[in-house]
Motif scaffolding. Structure first.
Motif, short mmCIF file in Angstrom:
data_model
loop_
_atom_site.label_atom_id
_atom_site.label_comp_id
_atom_site.label_asym_id
_atom_site.label_seq_id
_atom_site.Cartn_x
_atom_site.Cartn_y
_atom_site.Cartn_z
N LYS A 1 0.82 -1.21 0.00
CA LYS A 1 0.00 0.00 0.00
C LYS A 1 0.86 1.26 0.00
N LEU A 2 1.92 1.25 0.79
CA LEU A 2 2.78 2.42 0.87
C LEU A 2 3.47 2.70 -0.46
N TYR B 1 -11.08 -5.49 -12.41
CA TYR B 1 -11.43 -4.12 -12.04
C TYR B 1 -12.25 -4.04 -10.76
N SER B 2 -12.73 -5.19 -10.28
CA SER B 2 -13.41 -5.19 -8.99
C SER B 2 -12.45 -5.43 -7.83
N MET B 3 -11.22 -5.82 -8.14
CA MET B 3 -10.21 -6.07 -7.11
C MET B 3 -9.61 -4.76 -6.63
N THR B 4 -9.25 -4.70 -5.35
CA THR B 4 -8.60 -3.51 -4.82
C THR B 4 -7.17 -3.43 -5.34
N PRO B 5 -6.58 -2.25 -5.34
CA PRO B 5 -5.19 -2.13 -5.80
C PRO B 5 -4.23 -3.05 -5.03
N TYR B 6 -4.49 -3.25 -3.73
CA TYR B 6 -3.63 -4.13 -2.95
C TYR B 6 -3.65 -5.55 -3.51
N LEU C 1 -11.36 -18.12 -11.76
CA LEU C 1 -11.63 -17.82 -10.36
C LEU C 1 -13.09 -17.46 -10.14
N GLU C 2 -13.50 -17.45 -8.87
CA GLU C 2 -14.84 -17.02 -8.50
C GLU C 2 -14.81 -15.58 -8.06
N SER C 3 -15.99 -14.97 -7.97
CA SER C 3 -16.08 -13.55 -7.60
C SER C 3 -16.02 -13.33 -6.10
N LYS C 4 -16.08 -14.42 -5.30
CA LYS C 4 -16.13 -14.28 -3.85
C LYS C 4 -14.77 -13.98 -3.23
N SER C 5 -13.72 -14.26 -3.96
CA SER C 5 -12.38 -14.10 -3.40
C SER C 5 -11.85 -12.69 -3.62
N PRO C 6 -10.97 -12.19 -2.70
CA PRO C 6 -10.33 -10.88 -2.94
C PRO C 6 -9.56 -10.85 -4.26
N ILE C 7 -8.96 -11.98 -4.64
CA ILE C 7 -8.39 -12.13 -5.97
C ILE C 7 -9.44 -12.88 -6.78
N SER C 8 -10.16 -12.15 -7.64
CA SER C 8 -11.37 -12.70 -8.25
C SER C 8 -11.23 -12.78 -9.77
N ASN C 9 -12.33 -13.13 -10.42
CA ASN C 9 -12.34 -13.24 -11.87
C ASN C 9 -12.55 -11.90 -12.57
N ASP C 10 -12.69 -10.83 -11.82
CA ASP C 10 -12.88 -9.49 -12.38
C ASP C 10 -11.75 -8.58 -11.89
N LEU D 1 -3.03 19.56 -0.68
CA LEU D 1 -2.15 19.16 0.42
C LEU D 1 -2.81 18.13 1.33
N TYR D 2 -4.09 18.27 1.54
CA TYR D 2 -4.85 17.42 2.46
C TYR D 2 -5.14 16.04 1.86
N ARG D 3 -4.97 15.90 0.58
CA ARG D 3 -5.39 14.71 -0.15
C ARG D 3 -4.56 13.48 0.22
N VAL D 4 -5.25 12.35 0.37
CA VAL D 4 -4.58 11.06 0.51
C VAL D 4 -4.29 10.54 -0.89
N PRO D 5 -3.05 10.19 -1.20
CA PRO D 5 -2.74 9.74 -2.56
C PRO D 5 -3.45 8.45 -2.92
N GLU D 6 -3.78 8.32 -4.19
CA GLU D 6 -4.38 7.09 -4.69
C GLU D 6 -3.32 5.98 -4.73
N GLU D 7 -3.80 4.75 -4.63
CA GLU D 7 -2.90 3.62 -4.80
C GLU D 7 -2.74 3.35 -6.29
N ASP D 8 -1.56 3.64 -6.80
CA ASP D 8 -1.28 3.44 -8.21
C ASP D 8 -0.83 1.99 -8.40
N GLY D 9 -1.80 1.13 -8.64
CA GLY D 9 -1.53 -0.30 -8.65
C GLY D 9 -0.83 -0.78 -9.89
N VAL D 10 -0.54 -2.07 -9.94
CA VAL D 10 0.15 -2.68 -11.06
C VAL D 10 -0.82 -2.89 -12.22
N ASP D 11 -0.28 -3.14 -13.39
CA ASP D 11 -1.09 -3.35 -14.59
C ASP D 11 -1.42 -4.82 -14.76
#
Length: 911
Positions: free
Chosen positions: A749-750, A862-867, A851-860, A829-839
């Motif tokens: 994340k950092l 763009y629905s996965m978080t940057p982490y 994969l299934e959609s129920k997992s954090p690492i899923s078949n979609d 200045l107050y803004r929290v930076p976005e997570e610029d994730g991998v491609d």
């Protein structure tokens, strides 16, 4: 999870059943595998070997259409009737095989007639089919291994499986025992001793002086009292309070607190699954509310338990009857929502002084003349944003805005990862406060050359709160006597320490607020509202930024002095005491005649550092730095906590909470105002923590320097316990839904946020000044070409000829009210930076669809978080090489429901 009760035994039985079924399937698989390999080894050439492997794999998976018989005859002749494409497509959804059976079957049919089908092609297909067979075996093995990990975790929670304490257990028990008894003695001295240093008359006189200073404030407090009184009467006379839908939000709110044991949480969830039982519970609660005058605590005493927090502080939790907890949650939430509503109404009244710059009327007239009728608008300006931020995030933030919002978790620093796109929780608001502080320091130093910040909280606020103070304030705000009597009974609970056993002494609470009770939060906020208003009045509109009893004030030093005097008077009257360990002042810049206390003896601001988490505010640098000495103390504590874990999953749970969240959270979430330096400091500190732990601490069982990190340590631990070797790195970091441990990696994340910080604060302010200057030049040109706006007031003495346009210096006056450029800089200045994730890469995408959609690492993707995108991409190659897919085992091979239940349980720290 709790360490007693029927739940672990039930989960253990479920896991054992699944392991038994998996063993049966594994035995069948082994038989088929042996036959397949025997047939393949008996083959006389590569084509025959490919035939044997393809036929065996197809039949093993229940796909006879994809097998290949020796006569190449009609493969449907001996098959059952029906559509055999269904299992094939089901398989492709479950697992994308490296070998495509259908294609290989066709190519093998082509081979005898077509010379382009070479021996090397045949060898490739043989290799693919052999790998597929090995991957199937690996998934069975991993499913069995994963189930063993869960069984080990359950055994740790089951007292029947515990052996005698080890030497390390004994040593651990001694750690913190002295501080626990010391804190308990202090807590008991406060809670069981009535406060004798407060006077209800003095409190009422103070409140009269505070709320009746003007006609406007007298009207506002009168309306507040009338609203509270009317609400109390209506609440009493409802006749029916709780139905099943109401019980649902009450239960949801209660489960968010840290009050219930895991067993009681499970019972409550079962209540809500059965509508008939839920209705019975609602009926009982209605009966108790109807007879509230006679409600009382269990005379046998309410068990209380001391729980260690990661900060090292112990907190004392009540373990009351579940129905009483539901009753108090309902009343607490209902009263809290009402108090927040009336306090917000008061905030918007004319009694509350607004924050504004003192702008002369002449200046306003000139701006209207030169710039038009909209010249003095304040929308999207710094002061307006300050007002909105204060109201939305820091005013009465401990109280819910609605019953659906429910209770606020007391201390979210140590809990699970923050969900995406949800309202700010307590931890988010703490981080935002630090971002706001540093942003304000940059702005104030830029505008005025000085900035002072004061931070403090109250010592033992919850345990020390005098009941006289609470009840007097509530009475002053219009709470009727009937409700005051009930609140008094609630406060004066008979308590006994769970740790003292069956013969524990029962003592009645004489002072303080019970933790994790929404009703107690409501009382505390009602008292602290008086301090908020006192600071507002004494500083002519400035804000006291407060999260419960943790409060911050900043601005010019002379304004901070007025605020501190108001807070000091409030604490003296209410019988509260500042916590000097958390109290301090930092001044940046050199305001004239104020920082030198010899020249200005009125500078009475408290001395001391300003700290939050592991951070210390450095006045000279104007930024937060990490206190490495404090970090070292927690490295030792983390080592002890990890050593006390008796299962791999418990170890991971402790690691995630402590290293994955607690450390990173207490370095504060990055913001643009912090700069990249802050992220680099956090990353290097996390790296030092991991290196210290596994090269000097819990990894010292091996040769010096042998353990390079957490994955190496866990790999060795698992190898020693389960004889499982060669685990890929992805196993440790992939989620349990894919057969992983779900180890958190705070570095990701950092690093992802680091890429989104591209400008320094100095550059941002410079661009703001240029933006305002460009706007000025445009307005000047327009005025010189068109003259003053027809709706603008004519200035006296101008005659027919317009005045020369205002200077840039005059235009830039009072920027916090007028400057669009400064506002844009403030937000930046107050803004929290976005997570610029991998491609997304083609290699990962080829396997993601299985994969299934129920997992954090899923078949979609763009629905996965940057982490999770980062984790998925980082480790996917090795996962595929080891297991043939992104999942280490099929879902049905693993007791994931048991894992989910165990992970939902609150983690209790040892000691």
């Amino acid at each position: 999870m709790a360490s007693n009760g029927a739940l672990p035994q039930t989960l253990k039985a479920i896991t054992a059943t699944k392991i038994n079924e998996l063993s049966k399937q594994r035995a069948i698989f082994d038989q088929h595998k042996e036959k397949i390999l025997a047939a393949a080894n008996a083959a006389t050439d590569l084509r025959s070997r490919a035939h044997a492997l393809l036929d065996g794999l197809a039949r093993l998976k229940g796909l006879p259409r994809e097998s290949l018989d020796k006569n190449d005859s009609d493969l449907d002749a001996d098959s059952d009737s029906g559509d055999e494409r269904t299992p094939y497509h089901t398989l492709r959804r479950e697992s994308e095989s490296i070998s495509d059976h259908s294609n290989i079957r066709r190519f093998l049919l082509q081979g005898p007639y077509d010379s382009s089908i070479s021996q090397s092609s045949l060898q490739d297909w043989v290799n693919q089919l052999e790998r597929e067979l090995s991957f199937l075996e690996a998934k069975y093995e991993h499913g069995a291994f994963f189930s063993k990990l869960v069984t080990e975790w359950l055994s740790e929670l089951d007292p029947a499986d515990h052996t005698k304490p080890t030497k390390s257990d004994s040593n651990f028990e001694q750690v913190g025992r002295a501080e626990m008894h010391e804190q308990r003695a202090k807590w008991e001295a406060l809670v069981f001793t009535p406060a004798t240093h407060v006077s209800d008359k003095a409190i009422k006189d103070y409140l009269d002086n505070l709320f009746k200073q003007s006609e406007l404030s007298r009207e506002a407090i009168k309306d507040l009292k009338a609203s509270i009184n009317s609400f109390a009467i209506n609440l009493t006379s409802r006749g029916k309070w709780v139905d099943v839908p109401t019980l649902k939000w009450v239960s949801k709110a209660l489960l968010k607190t840290d009050l219930l044991s895991n067993e009681k949480s499970s019972v409550l969830k079962e209540f809500m699954r059965n509508k008939e039982v839920a209705q019975e519970v609602a009926d009982v609660l209605n009966m108790r509310i109807a007879s509230l005058d006679s409600w009382a605590w269990d005379g046998n005493g309410i068990p209380i338990e001391m729980r260690r927090q990661l900060s090292g502080k112990y907190r004392v939790f009540m373990d009351e009857d579940l129905l009483d907890a539901l009753l108090l949650q309902y009343l607490g939430t209902t009263w809290s929502v009402e108090f927040r509503r009336v306090f917000q109404t008061f905030l918007h009244s004319h009694a509350w002084k607004p924050l504004r710059e003192d702008i002369p009327e002449e200046h306003k007239e000139r701006r209207r003349y030169f710039l038009g009728s909209d010249a003095n608008k304040t929308l999207n300006r710094v002061n307006e944003t300050r007002k909105k931020t204060y109201e939305a995030e820091y005013f009465m933030s401990q109280l819910p805005t609605s019953v659906d919002e429910g209770a606020h978790e007391y201390d979210e620093d140590n809990e699970g990862a923050q969900e995406e796109n949800r309202p700010k929780n307590a931890l988010d608001k703490k981080h935002s406060l630090l971002h706001l502080l540093v942003t304000e320091s940059i702005l104030n130093k830029h505008q005025r050359g000085e900035f002072t910040v004061v931070r403090s909280d109250f010592e033992w606020f919850g345990p020390s709160m005098p009941h006289t103070t609470l009840l007097t304030v509530l009475e002053y705000f219009g709470v009727p006597e009937k409700w005051l009597n009930f609140f008094k009974v609630f406060l004066q609970a008979p308590l006994k320490f769970f740790q003292d056993g069956d013969n524990a002494a029962i003592q009645t609470r004489q002072r303080g607020l019970p933790i994790s009770h929404t009703l107690a939060d409501c009382f505390g906020e009602a008292v602290l509202f008086c301090m908020d208003y006192a600071v507002n009045q004494s500083t002519n509109g400035s804000y006291l930024y407060r999260l419960h009893d943790d409060f911050w004030f900043w601005g010019a030093e002379k304004t901070c002095i007025k605020a501190w005097e108001a807070m000091s008077q409030f604490s003296d009257v209410m019988g509260l005491k500042f916590n000097m360990e958390k109290t301090g002042t930092v001044t940046m810049g050199k305001p004239p005649n104020l920082t030198d206390k010899k020249e200005n003896p009125k500078s009475i601001l408290p001395e001391g550092d300003i700290r939050w988490g592991f951070l210390v505010l450095d006045g000279e640098k104007g930024k937060f730095t990490i206190d490495q000495t404090q970090v070292d103390e927690h490295i030792e504590e983390l080592s002890r906590q990890l050593t006390s874990c008796k299962s791999v999953f418990a170890w991971v749970q402790a690691w995630n909470a402590y290293f994955g969240r607690f450390f990173a959270n207490n370095f504060a979430k990055p913001a643009v105002c912090f700069g990249r330096d802050h992220i680099d400091m956090a990353i290097s500190t996390l790296s030092r923590i991991e290196h210290t732990l596994f090269n000097k601490g819990i990894g010292e069982t091996g040769a010096p320097g042998e353990m390079s990190g957490v994955t190496d340590y866990l790999r060795k631990m698992i190898g020693d316990l389960f004889s499982v070797k060669s685990l890929p790195d992805g196993f440790f970091y992939y989620p349990p839904e894919l057969g992983g441990l779900g180890l958190l990696n705070p570095f990701i994340k950092l690093l992802a946020m680091r890429e989104d910080i591209t400008e320094t604060p100095r550059k941002i302010l410079h661009k703001a000044a240029l933006r305002d200057e460009k706007t000025y030049q445009s307005l000047k040109t327009k005025f010189e070409e068109d003259g003053p706006d027809s709706n603008a007031p004519a200035l006296i003495g101008t005659g027919a000829k317009p005045l020369p346009f205002m200077s840039l210096e005059e235009y830039n006056k009072y920027p916090e009210t007028h400057s669009a450029g400064l506002w844009i800089a403030y937000i930046a200045l107050y803004r929290v930076p976005e997570e610029d994730g991998v491609d997304l890469t083609a290699g990962f995408e080829a396997h993601q669809g299985t994969l299934e959609s129920k997992s954090p690492i899923s078949n979609d993707w763009y629905s996965m978080t940057p982490y999770w995108r980062w984790v998925a991409q980082l480790y996917h190659d090795e996962m595929i090489r080891t297991y043939g897919s992104l999942a280490a085992a099929k879902r049905e091979f693993m007791p994931l429901g048991v894992v989910k239940t165990l992970r939902e349980g609150r983690f209790r720290w040892q000691g």
